[in-house]
Scaffold this active site. Structure first.
Site, PDB file in Angstrom:
ATOM      1  N   VAL A 102       0.803  -1.227   0.000  1.00 31.71           N
ATOM      2  CA  VAL A 102       0.000   0.000   0.000  1.00 31.71           C
ATOM      3  C   VAL A 102       0.838   1.280   0.000  1.00 31.71           C
ATOM      4  O   VAL A 102       0.299   2.375  -0.158  1.00 31.71           O
ATOM      5  CB  VAL A 102      -1.003   0.075   1.189  1.00 31.71           C
ATOM      6  CG1 VAL A 102      -2.013  -1.056   1.121  1.00 31.71           C
ATOM      7  CG2 VAL A 102      -0.276   0.097   2.530  1.00 31.71           C
ATOM      8  N   LYS A 103       2.167   1.183   0.140  1.00 34.00           N
ATOM      9  CA  LYS A 103       3.007   2.387   0.260  1.00 34.00           C
ATOM     10  C   LYS A 103       3.322   2.990  -1.127  1.00 34.00           C
ATOM     11  O   LYS A 103       2.891   2.457  -2.147  1.00 34.00           O
ATOM     12  CB  LYS A 103       4.285   2.041   1.031  1.00 34.00           C
ATOM     13  CG  LYS A 103       4.032   1.340   2.383  1.00 34.00           C
ATOM     14  CD  LYS A 103       3.403   2.246   3.437  1.00 34.00           C
ATOM     15  CE  LYS A 103       2.858   1.499   4.631  1.00 34.00           C
ATOM     16  NZ  LYS A 103       3.780   1.214   5.703  1.00 34.00           N
ATOM     17  N   SER A 104       4.091   4.092  -1.147  1.00 32.88           N
ATOM     18  CA  SER A 104       4.362   4.832  -2.403  1.00 32.88           C
ATOM     19  C   SER A 104       4.846   3.933  -3.537  1.00 32.88           C
ATOM     20  O   SER A 104       4.439   4.085  -4.677  1.00 32.88           O
ATOM     21  CB  SER A 104       5.418   5.911  -2.182  1.00 32.88           C
ATOM     22  OG  SER A 104       5.018   6.842  -1.229  1.00 32.88           O
TER      23      SER A 104
END
Ligand SMILES: *Cc1c(COP(=O)(O)O)cnc(C)c1O
Length: 381
Positions: free
Chosen positions: A187-189
């Site tokens: 879900v991160k960058s």
């Protein structure tokens, strides 16, 4: 999209392209599956992107947070100040190092730590502060740096939300603290499936982190092969926190796409802001002047959070809550005597927070649908 979608719209989701898949396959066909050339490529690319002199890849963001504390020899009798409004991993690594996590409140408009929320907690035992760039917005690092200099303590950054964000002074997150931790969870960058990294400008610290991720051994397998020796020495206590080349290859390919991912997240955030900012029952978080936001999360504040949560879930909108503050978790109440009502800004926010879906491939008709459902509900309140 004006009617309910068949599947739940998740709050976050990875974007995987054909280039990503090819990059991973190439490693699988090569000689090095771990501690090989893809790690070096990923580390060099990440250091360049964050305008820092060195990056060390690890197998999670949690490992990165842990390795930062270990590199500073933080242990028993030491205190580390962290915001209570964070994911529990930020606090857990302090406990694993044998030190005491000292929680502090956050600014109620941004949910970020400030010198004012930190300073009352500084004692003669304080060794470090871990600032958390909540939702992808960088803290005011120049102000935090001045505070850390004044008290002779280390300023560390948990930038698991904020890869790609830029402070008001034009500097990239990753170059603003003594060491900065990143996560590459889906879900991160950007993602490496599981993974993390530390950036720093201090070569002594990055050397210690490289050894810590490899059992505390001075030469890794590739270095021994290059220098044609079997000899190695363990010079400190370490762990296996290595990232594999399969994961690093995905990271290299994902980093090339990061500017595009950030632009897409920004467009979604702008659309939410434009459409929700004048709703009377909805409060948006304040964005600091002149910063570039990574928009990892898009949290809003509403009076009847649990009812809103239930409603949006029933409409197949995968909202989430970030976070229940650390001091409300049973473990921290039992082990460190934290109690309800200790950090009013974080607690008030927690009761109102709801994170709306945001990720690069979230379609604009889906964003319109989400906005329409939120407004439909909040007018009825
Ligand atoms: C994701 C996250 C972590 C942990 O990262 P992992 O890669 O899942 O170990 C730590 N702190 C914050 C603020 C995070 O969002």
């Amino acid at each position: 999209m004006s009617s309910k979608p068949e599947d739940l719209i998740p709050y976050g989701h990875q974007t995987i392209t054909d280039a990503d898949i090819e990059s991973v396959i190439n490693v699988l066909k090569s000689n090095w599956l771990t501690t090989g050339p893809a790690i070096t490529r990923f580390e060099e690319k990440l250091a360049a992107f964050t305008q820092s002199s060195d990056a060390v890849a690890l197998n999670s963001g949690t490992a990165a947070l842990h390795a930062m504390l270990n590199a500073l020899n933080i242990g028993e009798g030491d205190e580390v100040i962290i915001p209570t409004m964070t994911f529990v991993a930020t606090a857990n690594v302090v406990v694993w190092q044998g030190a005491t996590p000292v929680l502090c409140d956050v600014d109620s408009d941004t949910l970020l730590v400030t010198p004012e929320t930190i300073e009352p907690h500084i004692t003669s035992r304080t060794k470090a502060i871990i600032a958390v760039d909540y939702a992808g917005q960088p803290c005011d690092y120049p102000a935090l740096h001045a505070l850390s200099e004044k008290h002779g303590i280390a300023l560390l950054s948990d930038a698991c939300h904020s890869l790609g964000s830029i402070d008001a002074n034009g500097k990239k997150v990753g170059s603003l603290a003594l060491m900065t931790a990143f996560s590459f969870h889906p879900v991160k960058s950007i993602t490496t499936a599981e993974g993390g990294a530390i950036t720093t400008n201090d070569p002594e610290l990055s050397k210690r982190i490289r050894q810590f991720r490899n059992h505390g051994i001075d030469l890794d397998a590739r270095q021994r092969e290059t220098s044609k020796t079997w000899r190695y020495q363990m010079t400190q206590l370490g762990l296996n926190y290595r990232m594999s080349d399969i994961h690093a290859a995905l990271g290299v390919s994902q980093l090339s796409q990061l500017p595009e991912f950030l632009k897409k997240r920004q467009r979604i955030a702008d659309k939410y802001r434009q459409n929700l900012s004048s709703e009377k029952n909805i409060q948006l978080l304040k964005v600091r002047n002149h910063i570039t936001h990574a928009n990892h999360l898009f949290p809003i504040r509403v009076p009847q959070r649990d009812a809103m949560y239930g409603w949006l879930r029933s409409q197949n909108i995968g909202v989430n809550v970030h976070y229940m503050p650390v001091h409300l978790h049973p473990y921290y109440q039992r082990m460190f005597n934290y109690r309800t009502d200790m950090f009013p800004a974080a607690e008030t926010a927690f009761n109102e927070l709801i994170s709306l879906p945001i990720f690069p491939d979230l379609q604009h008709d889906a964003v319109s649908y989400i906005i329409e459902r939120i407004i439909h509900y909040s007018v009825k309140q």
